[in-house]
Motif scaffolding. Sequence first.
Motif, PDB file in Angstrom:
ATOM      1  N   UNK A 276       0.701  -1.168  -0.072  1.00  0.00           N
ATOM      2  CA  UNK A 276      -0.139  -0.020  -0.055  1.00  0.00           C
ATOM      3  C   UNK A 276       0.654   1.339   0.154  1.00  0.00           C
ATOM      4  N   UNK A 277       0.227   2.243   0.287  1.00  0.00           N
ATOM      5  CA  UNK A 277       1.063   3.666  -0.099  1.00  0.00           C
ATOM      6  C   UNK A 277       2.111   3.854   1.235  1.00  0.00           C
ATOM      7  N   UNK A 278       1.933   3.086   2.121  1.00  0.00           N
ATOM      8  CA  UNK A 278       2.610   3.187   3.463  1.00  0.00           C
ATOM      9  C   UNK A 278       4.019   2.167   3.382  1.00  0.00           C
ATOM     10  N   UNK A 279       3.902   1.236   2.543  1.00  0.00           N
ATOM     11  CA  UNK A 279       4.853   0.290   2.261  1.00  0.00           C
ATOM     12  C   UNK A 279       4.361  -1.118   3.150  1.00  0.00           C
ATOM     13  N   UNK A 280       3.073  -1.231   3.492  1.00  0.00           N
ATOM     14  CA  UNK A 280       2.691  -2.487   4.013  1.00  0.00           C
ATOM     15  C   UNK A 280       2.172  -3.451   2.919  1.00  0.00           C
ATOM     16  N   UNK A 281       2.345  -4.664   3.012  1.00  0.00           N
ATOM     17  CA  UNK A 281       1.616  -5.766   2.182  1.00  0.00           C
ATOM     18  C   UNK A 281       0.279  -6.344   3.077  1.00  0.00           C
ATOM     19  N   UNK A 282      -0.462  -6.777   2.090  1.00  0.00           N
ATOM     20  CA  UNK A 282      -1.665  -7.468   2.851  1.00  0.00           C
ATOM     21  C   UNK A 282      -1.501  -8.379   4.015  1.00  0.00           C
ATOM     22  N   UNK A 283      -0.116  -8.896   4.165  1.00  0.00           N
ATOM     23  CA  UNK A 283       0.007  -9.798   5.327  1.00  0.00           C
ATOM     24  C   UNK A 283       0.316  -8.903   6.602  1.00  0.00           C
ATOM     25  N   UNK A 284       0.502  -7.722   6.479  1.00  0.00           N
ATOM     26  CA  UNK A 284       0.787  -6.926   7.687  1.00  0.00           C
ATOM     27  C   UNK A 284      -0.360  -6.536   8.583  1.00  0.00           C
ATOM     28  N   UNK A 285      -1.600  -6.817   8.135  1.00  0.00           N
ATOM     29  CA  UNK A 285      -2.624  -6.528   9.263  1.00  0.00           C
ATOM     30  C   UNK A 285      -3.835  -6.441   8.431  1.00  0.00           C
ATOM     31  N   UNK A 286      -5.038  -6.115   8.868  1.00  0.00           N
ATOM     32  CA  UNK A 286      -6.245  -6.233   8.157  1.00  0.00           C
ATOM     33  C   UNK A 286      -6.550  -4.813   7.240  1.00  0.00           C
ATOM     34  N   UNK A 287      -7.367  -4.971   6.629  1.00  0.00           N
ATOM     35  CA  UNK A 287      -7.410  -3.847   5.461  1.00  0.00           C
ATOM     36  C   UNK A 287      -8.280  -2.834   6.063  1.00  0.00           C
ATOM     37  N   UNK A 288      -8.127  -1.463   5.509  1.00  0.00           N
ATOM     38  CA  UNK A 288      -8.765  -0.207   5.879  1.00  0.00           C
ATOM     39  C   UNK A 288      -9.291   0.504   4.815  1.00  0.00           C
ATOM     40  N   UNK A 289     -10.278   1.267   4.725  1.00  0.00           N
ATOM     41  CA  UNK A 289     -10.446   2.348   3.780  1.00  0.00           C
ATOM     42  C   UNK A 289     -10.586   3.467   4.648  1.00  0.00           C
ATOM     43  N   UNK A 290      -9.667   4.370   4.550  1.00  0.00           N
ATOM     44  CA  UNK A 290      -9.368   5.520   5.133  1.00  0.00           C
ATOM     45  C   UNK A 290      -9.702   6.824   4.459  1.00  0.00           C
ATOM     46  N   UNK A 291     -10.629   7.701   4.842  1.00  0.00           N
ATOM     47  CA  UNK A 291     -11.180   9.057   3.942  1.00  0.00           C
ATOM     48  C   UNK A 291     -11.035  10.109   5.123  1.00  0.00           C
ATOM     49  N   UNK A 292     -10.377  11.163   4.577  1.00  0.00           N
ATOM     50  CA  UNK A 292      -9.836  12.131   5.498  1.00  0.00           C
ATOM     51  C   UNK A 292     -10.023  13.374   4.711  1.00  0.00           C
TER      52      UNK A 292
END
Length: 294
Positions: free
Chosen positions: A208-224
């Motif tokens: 993802x944009x922060x350098x984490x793969x899917x194996x690093x934790x639970x997926x989230x949708x972030x809206x700011x």
Amino acid sequence: MHNQNKILRVLQLITLLKKQPAKSIRFLAGILESTDRTVYRYLDLVKELGFELQKDHNNKFQIFGEDDYPSISFSKEEVSLLRDLVLSTGKDNKLKDSLLQKIYLQSELAIQGNHVLKANLGRMIEKINSSIFENKRILLKGYHSINTQVISDRIIEPISLTDNYNSVCGFELETKLNKYYNLERINEVVILNESQEFNKLHQLDELDVFGFSERNGEKFIVELSLSLRAYILLKEQYPKIGKHINKELKSEKYNLKVNVNNPKPITRFILGLNDEIKIIGSNKFKNYFLKNKI
């Protein structure tokens, strides 16, 4: 020589602190090969030189903001003093502080200080590439984990470097997982005389944009909703996030919508600029944030 080494370490420290994310004292001490007390003394000097040093709620430090001195030239007197400092004469001179500030901004020593860091990363990249080519395992000495806040040695079977050479993906023997390791958090790379054995389990995940793969934790949708300052800082810290941000019409606000594999980085960022960021979507992330904002 002692004063010269001190100057170069301060320059290296400034280089580290101007790069995101914020760094812990323990991490800085490991990179600079110094004690925690020495790092605190260097931080005091950095503040005396006029840099805006910030500490977050995790006691991590970074230099905030852009340079306020876009174009500076040395006077003859300062050039003379610079020569004296480099030659370790240690003279007490009123020009000293202003000179050290300019050293970082516009001198060969600034470049040298940056090259100290880049040269170390270059050696790591060379060793990692060699180990991949030779199908060898590597030891990551003194890896600083952001998630666990622990410094430890890791033995991995390297798979590939990321496109921007910021991280290496490798199969970790202890956990039997494919993970990404940030090169700037590694003290040293050692090629082991051990062949890779788990090639069939090697897997490259999309980050993802922060350098984490899917194996690093639970997926989230972030809206700011971001202020202009928050937008600029977020793009500087995580350049890949820019394509997920849109400016509101007739407003100075910026809207972010992005899928993340680990909510910790964006949560820490929001906490640092809480008054300038509003969570506008995804109840799942809102609930996570409320539980972890303290």
